[in-house]
Design an enzyme around this catalytic site. Sequence first.
Site, short mmCIF file in Angstrom:
data_model
loop_
_atom_site.label_atom_id
_atom_site.label_comp_id
_atom_site.label_asym_id
_atom_site.label_seq_id
_atom_site.Cartn_x
_atom_site.Cartn_y
_atom_site.Cartn_z
CE LYS A 28 45.76 51.30 22.46
NZ LYS A 28 46.22 50.54 21.34
CD GLU A 41 45.31 51.11 15.09
OE1 GLU A 41 46.04 52.12 14.96
OE2 GLU A 41 45.66 50.10 15.73
CD GLU A 71 38.45 59.33 18.67
OE1 GLU A 71 38.08 60.39 18.16
OE2 GLU A 71 39.52 58.77 18.35
CG PHE A 79 42.23 58.11 15.12
CD1 PHE A 79 43.27 58.96 15.38
CD2 PHE A 79 42.51 56.78 14.81
CE1 PHE A 79 44.58 58.51 15.34
CE2 PHE A 79 43.82 56.32 14.77
CZ PHE A 79 44.86 57.20 15.04
NE ARG A 104 55.55 57.05 24.18
CZ ARG A 104 55.00 56.08 23.48
NH1 ARG A 104 53.75 55.76 23.67
NH2 ARG A 104 55.70 55.43 22.57
#
Length: 566
Positions: A252, A303, A250, A344, A420
């Site tokens: 960024k 975002e 995708e 997203f 993460r």
Amino acid sequence: MRYSELCKVYEELGATTKRLEKIAILSEFLKKVRENDKEVLYLLLGNLYPSYDPREIGISTQTVIKALAKAAGISDEKIVSEWKKIGDLGQVAELLITKKKQSGLFHGELTTEKIISDLRELAKMQGKGTVGKKIDLIAGLLSNSKPVEAKYLVRILLADLRIGVQDSTLRDSIADTFFPDNKKIASEKVQHAYDLNPDIALIFEKARHGLKELDKVSLKPGSPIKAMLAQKVDSIEEGFEVVGKPAVFEYKYDGFRLMINKDEKGNISLFTRRLDNVTNQFPDVVSFIREFVNAKSFMIDSEAVGYDPKTKKYLPFQSVSQRIKRKYDIDKTAKDFPVELNVFDLLMLDGESYIGRPFIERTKALRKIIKNKEYKLVCAKQLITDSEKEAKLFFNKALKDNQEGLMVKNLNAVYKPGSRVGYMLKLKPEHRDLDLVIVGAEYGTGKRAGWLSSFILACKSDKHGGGEFLEVGRVGTGIKEKLDIGVSFLELTNLLKPLITKSSGKEVKVKPKIIVSVIFQEIQKSPTYNSGYALRFPRVTALRMDKPLNEINSLKDIEREYGEQK
Ligand code: AMP
């Protein structure tokens, strides 16, 4: 509960830097916390509400000084001069109240309920004409405080507790308190529940009633969850290696993370990745969500990207960053700095949690409820492929469209809040930048007189528990003299002034709070700074009001960059 009991714990916590000792102190204390006192858990983190709640105490150092002057019966100047000597207004309060009490004043017993309710009252007072009331309220509390209580009251007011307790410390302490025989699993369950509903008092209560209750904690629109974080890879090939083939690629987008929530009643709320509630700052986004997302309730990850309203060109993050903290002229700022929302991920839809489902299912369900509208709300541009060649073309296209690079996602992975874990990777072209915190500054001369114009940057140390910052250099470039797009000296000066803890001549030290992104040419070893490194030719590229302090770069990152450049 007596406020003095809480202060005793604050003192004990402040007296050790060892995490395990802190946990032992906290779990002893938590055993004594009854259900109606559960809100002291907010106070242990220096808050009044769950961390995602937008209500803040919001008291300036000046107001605290005036209240202290009033309670102690001395001048503001005297307090400022003591503060300069000691460097902590909390300790100044402790000293002054000690002196005052020696003159034989009676004080009542403060409770934590009283502290919480008075401080919440204080948080409500806003606008002109409330400063006097605020001073009276604080002075009243200070007059009723014992010296150590005054110290922590001031520190709570200034959001600077200095006891080294983080969410994670409290999480492990809760596990220790209720599940001493099963700490490891309990700690993970507490963390998981907290990820889904980051209200520490609520999680504490659930834990009291057992692991089963913790398991029942679920997503709730309006109380945001921590965003899943990305790991870095250096090439498409490495991306495929980590997430497998095929992978989802995708764009960024170069903006800032927004967690979108809509509850069953139709209330929309927006949170940054620090879980700050920014709904009021983005009325435009709220209206796009109403118009272009077709579902009753949901939690969506996205975002927000700025663009030039005239040319429609996408702009780098720094151009819209100022909207995040804006309190006034919101509609005008929304017009001048419009954003497009790129969605997203889908975490909840119509009462059902999606975070345990594979990404491919989440993204499909998301795309079904979105009506794409360019420059308002669109799904992130996506490519699912197992071909390196196709992925590379897509990467170049993203860069050409002024975005930062690509995200690489594992098709089958669940959503892991706050982690993460390698389900989501970021791939950017080579260039070095670091997010660092300002710990000191110097007033300028000539044209820059009156402004702080040179800034000392620090990274975080890698020690457990964090909280320590190591200097890595000074920066004065990249900052604008005029207020246009970008970061200006005036803006930085205004942000830093209330954070000054010490000044001598033109130099000041400030509380580590303001984070900036910098690019630089090189890192050198240097005895000048206590990190042992210095950045050569650093330049500020953005203010990072959206980033929490514990996500700035660390000494390890600096060492790695240093190693890589060789
Ligand atoms: P970084 O801030 O460098 O760690 O990069 C990760 C960030 O990229 C995320 O936290 C998001 O704010 C942002 N981002 C931009 N586009 C996407 C996307 N398509 N998927 C996930 N994150 C994205």
